[in-house]
Design a protein around this motif. Structure first.
Motif, PDB file in Angstrom:
ATOM      1  N   LEU A 120       1.005  -1.375   0.061  1.00  0.00           N
ATOM      2  CA  LEU A 120       0.518   0.027  -0.036  1.00  0.00           C
ATOM      3  C   LEU A 120       0.480   1.557  -0.141  1.00  0.00           C
ATOM      4  CD1 LEU A 120      -2.958   0.818  -0.047  1.00  0.00           C
ATOM      5  CD2 LEU A 120      -2.628   0.609   2.425  1.00  0.00           C
ATOM      6  N   PRO A 121       1.615   1.229  -1.102  1.00  0.00           N
ATOM      7  CA  PRO A 121       2.337   2.516  -0.974  1.00  0.00           C
ATOM      8  C   PRO A 121       1.865   4.061  -1.521  1.00  0.00           C
ATOM      9  CG  PRO A 121       1.961   1.542  -3.327  1.00  0.00           C
ATOM     10  CD  PRO A 121       0.804   0.980  -2.794  1.00  0.00           C
ATOM     11  N   GLN A 122       2.246   4.500   0.535  1.00  0.00           N
ATOM     12  CA  GLN A 122       0.828   5.979   0.444  1.00  0.00           C
ATOM     13  C   GLN A 122       1.705   6.733   1.332  1.00  0.00           C
ATOM     14  OE1 GLN A 122      -2.696   6.817  -0.867  1.00  0.00           O
ATOM     15  NE2 GLN A 122      -1.308   5.134  -2.267  1.00  0.00           N
ATOM     16  N   TYR A 123       3.004   6.735   0.925  1.00  0.00           N
ATOM     17  CA  TYR A 123       3.656   7.260   1.820  1.00  0.00           C
ATOM     18  C   TYR A 123       5.167   7.320   0.987  1.00  0.00           C
ATOM     19  CZ  TYR A 123       7.220   2.735   1.216  1.00  0.00           C
ATOM     20  OH  TYR A 123       7.461   1.278   0.982  1.00  0.00           O
ATOM     21  N   ASP A 177      -8.514  -1.186  -6.657  1.00  0.00           N
ATOM     22  CA  ASP A 177      -9.303  -2.649  -6.652  1.00  0.00           C
ATOM     23  C   ASP A 177      -8.209  -4.193  -5.937  1.00  0.00           C
ATOM     24  OD1 ASP A 177     -11.879  -2.213  -6.724  1.00  0.00           O
ATOM     25  OD2 ASP A 177     -11.534  -1.980  -9.278  1.00  0.00           O
ATOM     26  N   GLY A 178      -7.164  -4.162  -6.534  1.00  0.00           N
ATOM     27  CA  GLY A 178      -5.955  -4.652  -6.381  1.00  0.00           C
ATOM     28  C   GLY A 178      -5.365  -4.267  -4.675  1.00  0.00           C
ATOM     29  N   LEU A 179      -5.533  -4.028  -4.502  1.00  0.00           N
ATOM     30  CA  LEU A 179      -4.815  -3.506  -2.982  1.00  0.00           C
ATOM     31  C   LEU A 179      -6.093  -3.891  -1.511  1.00  0.00           C
ATOM     32  CD1 LEU A 179      -3.755   0.372  -3.754  1.00  0.00           C
ATOM     33  CD2 LEU A 179      -2.608  -1.503  -3.532  1.00  0.00           C
ATOM     34  N   PRO A 180      -5.860  -3.632  -0.496  1.00  0.00           N
ATOM     35  CA  PRO A 180      -6.226  -4.288   0.575  1.00  0.00           C
ATOM     36  C   PRO A 180      -7.517  -2.958   1.144  1.00  0.00           C
ATOM     37  CG  PRO A 180      -4.270  -3.639   1.375  1.00  0.00           C
ATOM     38  CD  PRO A 180      -3.871  -4.104  -0.099  1.00  0.00           C
ATOM     39  N   LEU A 181      -8.025  -2.561   0.399  1.00  0.00           N
ATOM     40  CA  LEU A 181      -9.475  -1.374   0.640  1.00  0.00           C
ATOM     41  C   LEU A 181     -10.800  -1.991   0.109  1.00  0.00           C
ATOM     42  CD1 LEU A 181      -6.807   1.061  -1.025  1.00  0.00           C
ATOM     43  CD2 LEU A 181      -7.013   0.958   1.411  1.00  0.00           C
ATOM     44  N   THR A 203     -17.175  22.359  -6.823  1.00  0.00           N
ATOM     45  CA  THR A 203     -17.668  21.687  -5.696  1.00  0.00           C
ATOM     46  C   THR A 203     -16.878  20.447  -5.785  1.00  0.00           C
ATOM     47  OG1 THR A 203     -19.682  21.908  -5.348  1.00  0.00           O
ATOM     48  CG2 THR A 203     -19.553  19.392  -4.269  1.00  0.00           C
ATOM     49  N   LEU A 204     -15.638  20.229  -4.707  1.00  0.00           N
ATOM     50  CA  LEU A 204     -14.511  18.541  -4.659  1.00  0.00           C
ATOM     51  C   LEU A 204     -15.820  17.243  -4.315  1.00  0.00           C
ATOM     52  CD1 LEU A 204     -11.870  17.763  -5.461  1.00  0.00           C
ATOM     53  CD2 LEU A 204     -11.771  18.998  -3.377  1.00  0.00           C
ATOM     54  N   HIS A 205     -15.307  16.813  -4.542  1.00  0.00           N
ATOM     55  CA  HIS A 205     -15.861  15.033  -4.295  1.00  0.00           C
ATOM     56  C   HIS A 205     -14.931  13.941  -4.203  1.00  0.00           C
ATOM     57  CE1 HIS A 205     -20.195  16.433  -5.890  1.00  0.00           C
ATOM     58  NE2 HIS A 205     -19.650  16.658  -6.718  1.00  0.00           N
ATOM     59  N   ALA A 206     -15.325  13.329  -3.689  1.00  0.00           N
ATOM     60  CA  ALA A 206     -14.707  12.376  -2.771  1.00  0.00           C
ATOM     61  C   ALA A 206     -15.449  11.660  -2.358  1.00  0.00           C
ATOM     62  CB  ALA A 206     -13.042  12.707  -2.156  1.00  0.00           C
ATOM     63  N   ARG A 207     -14.593  10.377  -2.547  1.00  0.00           N
ATOM     64  CA  ARG A 207     -15.338   8.995  -2.339  1.00  0.00           C
ATOM     65  C   ARG A 207     -13.970   8.561  -0.865  1.00  0.00           C
ATOM     66  NH1 ARG A 207     -13.984   4.581  -7.091  1.00  0.00           N
ATOM     67  NH2 ARG A 207     -11.845   5.122  -7.373  1.00  0.00           N
ATOM     68  N   ILE A 208     -14.570   7.680   0.066  1.00  0.00           N
ATOM     69  CA  ILE A 208     -13.729   7.399   0.524  1.00  0.00           C
ATOM     70  C   ILE A 208     -12.974   5.493   0.715  1.00  0.00           C
ATOM     71  CG2 ILE A 208     -13.791   7.270   3.758  1.00  0.00           C
ATOM     72  CD1 ILE A 208     -16.388   9.125   3.794  1.00  0.00           C
ATOM     73  N   TRP A 209     -11.890   5.141   1.029  1.00  0.00           N
ATOM     74  CA  TRP A 209     -11.865   4.014   1.135  1.00  0.00           C
ATOM     75  C   TRP A 209     -11.336   3.751   2.598  1.00  0.00           C
ATOM     76  CZ3 TRP A 209     -12.096   0.788  -3.286  1.00  0.00           C
ATOM     77  CH2 TRP A 209     -12.010   1.248  -4.100  1.00  0.00           C
ATOM     78  N   GLN A 210     -11.686   2.582   2.656  1.00  0.00           N
ATOM     79  CA  GLN A 210     -10.756   2.190   4.343  1.00  0.00           C
ATOM     80  C   GLN A 210     -10.467   1.018   4.127  1.00  0.00           C
ATOM     81  OE1 GLN A 210     -14.324   0.583   6.437  1.00  0.00           O
ATOM     82  NE2 GLN A 210     -15.923   0.163   5.083  1.00  0.00           N
ATOM     83  N   ALA A 211      -9.392   0.301   5.054  1.00  0.00           N
ATOM     84  CA  ALA A 211      -8.276  -0.186   4.583  1.00  0.00           C
ATOM     85  C   ALA A 211      -8.413  -0.346   6.555  1.00  0.00           C
ATOM     86  CB  ALA A 211      -6.882   0.319   4.212  1.00  0.00           C
ATOM     87  N   GLN A 212      -8.391  -1.659   6.951  1.00  0.00           N
ATOM     88  CA  GLN A 212      -8.472  -2.329   8.016  1.00  0.00           C
ATOM     89  C   GLN A 212      -6.363  -2.528   8.896  1.00  0.00           C
ATOM     90  OE1 GLN A 212     -11.544  -1.557   9.041  1.00  0.00           O
ATOM     91  NE2 GLN A 212     -10.569  -2.270  10.571  1.00  0.00           N
ATOM     92  N   VAL A 213      -5.987  -2.111   9.181  1.00  0.00           N
ATOM     93  CA  VAL A 213      -4.929  -1.752  10.218  1.00  0.00           C
ATOM     94  C   VAL A 213      -4.961  -2.640  11.095  1.00  0.00           C
ATOM     95  CG1 VAL A 213      -2.746  -0.608  10.272  1.00  0.00           C
ATOM     96  CG2 VAL A 213      -4.001   0.183   8.799  1.00  0.00           C
ATOM     97  N   GLY A 214      -4.874  -4.054  11.292  1.00  0.00           N
ATOM     98  CA  GLY A 214      -5.334  -4.505  12.282  1.00  0.00           C
ATOM     99  C   GLY A 214      -6.578  -4.273  13.138  1.00  0.00           C
TER     100      GLY A 214
END
Length: 865
Positions: A120-123, A177-181, A203-214
């Motif tokens: 999950l390369p978000q860093y 879709d290929g990530l743990p989201l 207007t800026l729209h956004a959807r929310i992804w969620q990941a479970q970190v433990g």
């Protein structure tokens, strides 16, 4: 042929293995070694090819292999056991649940980046890795965090190195879709939207992804959706990409959109709403404005809402230099605030929160200053960084000594299960009967010197193998279709002292200090008796050409055939590389310009694996260096210029390596074990492992910041925010009166003509309160050693008391309700002279209220002149 679009097709698992989906879907696998081994067993080769990513593994493995495993009763039982163990981990009480007393039911943790796993390369670097470790330890401890960030479609850049050593960037698009989201959805299956009003009726729209970190849910906002115009779809394109307005949009989305996402998610999930909001660096600071707007919507004034929002906000600064702070042009920020973005709020009030102090620019909006004004609880990330931060931001608290500025410090830690090599974990399990390497008894005789040396040698060999594979891959990328030269397969020697250096590449970290005297470095690398080898990695920001030139110098030096077997630069530094690099190096090198390293957690990760640190006394190292766990490079702070400083510190580095670092590594006994070196390894593991653990760090955040913040906000919020309204009115009255508050006269007596130790100094201070009550203020004597220029050091304070009724003839106006026209009030007190030498004192007046967490909080003080 190149694909115009890519997506991930998920595997259909045999019924007996459906639990693998659950195990892959929770990122706990990234630090839970038994689960990682379970996935590796499916196909070790594919596991390596997909970068240890369970989701990618299940999509790439041959279905016949899955059918084979489904028929393996032992494997199926292992899957079921780990599924049950995960569910117990998620549900059973942990450390936090067993804490006595009041504690927040939920804490929202906002960060612009999260380094959880390579999958999950978000860093980009230390800030994100720290945020990821914070979530992981919070999960292990049961702390009810909710993580909040952005989902960057291209993440941070991938790094390659050209033939002439220049950094090249590419931005591979990620397929969520290929990530743990998973997308946060309403009960009807539709995606939960987050919207922000923008200028020009957009207007800026956004959807929310969620990941479970433990146990922790991480929410990531994504603007790449059809509801947005093409330009707005790019808001979350890249981490730290784009110019000023693009960055502003990202930070508005992170703070304001993130706070709204948390509210939507808690409403849907039934999870308690956060009582504390933690801003990890200033990028997310706008979340406080969203909270203020929501409170104004409940009927509070701006100032009343500000008190509530401040009370429950924790602000952590990671920046030791002003240049590292996000600053936006005030007119640009005003343009966004003069919309419906934050209902009920006035743009002038909001701009004042980010206004720079008198020595700053009036046309700049400063995110760090906003963070400090919105966060009643603030901290730096090491003791030294706390000192630097108090000095750096003292303009917000004029008239106070640096030691009084309300910025605390909590030294960073690192998540031991993530960063401890499996070989060391196996040693702890087999010899010490524990899987917790951070609290294992490494001083125990149950672990022999031979055991420690053997495991360290195993880790070094594994890293040398990885280095050769990575260098071969980099050579193929530079030379498509070519044959990798034979020398690449012989790079490095698994028996040679290995020094590691890996981090971001801004100039202050001095990547090339080791090249100050190239001939001296060559001699160290090729020493006939005590050779060393150095592995280097790190990325420079795409816009930082000076940082890229530093990388180029290293690459070009390492290309010399005389040394290329002993020094190498590894491109595309990431979590996967780091997890082999930290354990595989014997010494971790860190040579920044002191005091510009806020903490520097890379050396912590190395130490958790028994590596020794060789570092400037900066960041975390001054707190923990004890002369046995590594070496301190002397800082030449008094050097005439930067070139002279570099020369002196480089020479000290060379001398340390040649005379103190390398010799004990090669000083072997008859059994081949370097006894002195292994003693230092054991000392490092035993002494540093508990202290450097992120568990220690998170516990400190809970006790020092989260629980006090929750208590503060609860006190202001009860009874329809009655205390918040009273506090706002009190502050308004105090601020209005303060210009007329003064210490008009101080009298002293009680000491002999020649003062002696044991004498009592009696003080009478006449204070003009300008209409304030005596209960609104604290009058103090500040005393200590006198120095040149009347400066006091070693200071102490003692409160003076109102003398009402004690001397009515001398103090007829010393009464609690003295009005604006009244004379001064009299305050009295005594100071014991308990030490010899120069002595000095002064008297000051401070605002006093039970709901202030620090006497300096309002930045108001009146000092006797």
């Amino acid at each position: 042929m190149k694909a115009i679009r890519k997506f991930t097709v998920r595997a259909v698992l045999p019924p007996a293995l459906t639990a693998l989906e659950e195990l892959a879907g929770n990122l706990r696998w990234s630090w839970h070694e038994p689960t990682r081994r379970l996935f590796e067993h499916i196909s070790p080769d594919v596991w390596r090819e997909v970068g240890h990513d369970p989701t990618a593994l299940l999509g790439a493995v041959d279905p016949a292999r899955l059918d084979e495993l489904a028929a393996d009763a032992d494997y199926v039982a292992g899957v079921a056991a780990l599924q049950a163990e995960l569910r117990a981990y998620l549900e059973l009480p942990r450390w936090y649940q067993q804490l006595e007393g009041e504690k927040p039911a939920a804490i929202a943790y906002f960060s612009p980046e999260f380094g959880i796993a390579a999958a999950l390369p978000q860093y980009s670097g230390g800030l994100g890795i720290l945020a990821g470790d914070h979530l992981k330890s919070a999960s292990d401890l049961g702390v009810p965090l909710i993580g909040v960030g952005l989902f960057y479609r291209a993440g941070y850049f991938s790094q390659a190195i050209s033939a002439d050593g220049w950094q090249l960037e590419s931005y591979p698009l990620l397929d969520p879709d290929g990530l743990p989201l998973s997308v946060v959805r309403r009960p009807d299956g539709s995606a939960v939207p987050v919207t922000l009003a923008l200028p020009d009726n957009r207007t800026l729209h956004a959807r929310i992804w969620q990941a479970q970190v433990g146990r922790i849910t991480l929410l990531l906002l994504d603007t790449d959706i059809p509801e947005n115009d093409d330009d707005l779809r790019q808001v979350t394109d890249r981490l730290y990409g784009g110019g000023g307005e693009h960055r502003l949009l990202q930070e508005l989305l992170l703070g304001i959109g993130g706070a709204r996402a948390v509210k939507r998610w808690t409403e849907l999930s039934g999870h308690p709403e956060p009582e504390v909001f933690h801003t990890n660096e200033g990028h997310a600071g706008f979340l406080g404005l969203e909270r203020i707007s929501s409170l104004v919507g409940e009927g509070l004034s701006f100032q009343e809402a500000l008190q509530v929002a401040r009370a429950g906000t924790v602000f952590t600064t990671h920046t030791p230099v002003a240049a590292g702070i996000d600053r936006f042009e005030a007119p640009l920020v005003r343009r966004y605030f003069e919309t419906d973005l934050l209902p009920g709020l006035n743009a002038d009030d909001l701009l004042a929160l980010g206004a720079e102090t008198s020595d700053g620019s009036p046309n700049v909006f400063n995110m760090a200053l906003m963070g400090l004004r919105l966060g009643q609880h603030a901290n730096g990330v090491s003791r030294l960084h706390g000192e630097v931060s108090r000095r750096m931001f003292k303009g917000l608290w004029p008239g106070f000594d640096e030691t009084e500025i309300p910025i605390d410090s909590i030294t960073n830690g690192v998540h031991a299960p993530t960063w401890t090599d499996p070989a060391l974990l196996a040693l702890a399990e087999s010899r010490l009967n524990t899987s917790d390497t951070s609290t294992a008894d490494w001083a125990s005789a149950a672990v022999s010197d031979h055991d420690l040396w053997a495991v360290r040698s195993t880790m070094r060999r594994a890293f040398v193998d990885d280095v050769r594979l990575r260098l071969a891959a980099a050579w193929r990328e530079q030379n498509p279709g070519g044959i990798v030269p034979s020398w690449v397969s012989q790079v490095f020697d698994p028996e040679v002292l290995t020094i590691g250096f890996a981090r971001r590449v801004p100039t202050y970290k001095r990547l090339t200090l080791m090249l100050h005297d190239p001939e001296r470095l060559r001699a160290l690398l090729t020493h006939p008796e005590h050779p060393i080898q150095i592995v280097i990695a790190g990325k420079s920001h795409p816009a930082d050409d000076e940082g890229k030139r530093l990388i180029q110098r290293i690459v070009q030096f390492a290309a010399d055939p005389a040394v290329r077997g002993r020094i190498a630069f590894l491109p595309d530094y990431n979590i996967a590389m780091a997890q082999l690099m930290y354990p595989g190096t014997d010494v971790w090198l860190n040579n920044p310009l002191r005091p510009l390293e806020a903490c520097g957690t890379s050396g912590m990760k190395a130490a958790l694996n028994g590596a020794l640190n060789l570092s400037i006394l900066d960041g975390w190292w001054p707190e923990y260096y004890d002369g046995q766990n590594g070496w301190a490079i002397p800082s030449a702070d008094a050097a005439g210029d930067s070139a002279e400083r570099d020369r002196l510190e480089a020479e000290a580095l060379y001398d340390l390596i040649e005379h103190q670092v390398a010799p004990p590594f090669y000083d072997r006994g008859a059994d081949g074990v370097p006894t002195r070196w292994v003693a230092a390894i054991r000392h490092t593991l035993a002494g540093l492992s508990p202290e450097l653990s992120a568990d220690r760090m998170v516990r400190e955040y809970v006790e020092k910041l989260y629980r006090p913040a929750a208590r503060s906000e609860e006190a202001l919020s009860r009874d329809g925010y009655r205390a918040a309204r009273e506090l706002a009115a009190w502050k308004q009255r105090v601020v209005a009166a303060w210009p007329g508050v003064a210490v008009s006269h101080v009298e002293s007596g009680g000491v002999a003509t020649v003062p002696q130790v044991g004498d009592e100094l009696h003080l009478r201070a006449h204070v003009q309160l300008n209409g304030l009550r005596s209960t609104d203020v604290t009058v103090q004597v500040v005393y200590g050693r006198s120095q040149v220029g009347d400066e006091l050091s070693d200071t102490h304070t003692a409160d003076l008391t109102l003398a009402t009724g004690s001397d009515p003839d001398a103090a007829p106006d010393a009464r609690p309700d003295a009005g604006p026209g009244a004379g001064p009030s009299l305050f009295i007190g005594t100071v014991l002279l308990n030490s010899a030498g120069g002595f000095g004192y002064t008297v000051r007046v401070l605002p006093r209220h039970d709901l202030l967490v620090s006497p300096a909080e309002m930045g108001l003080v009146a000092v006797a002149s």
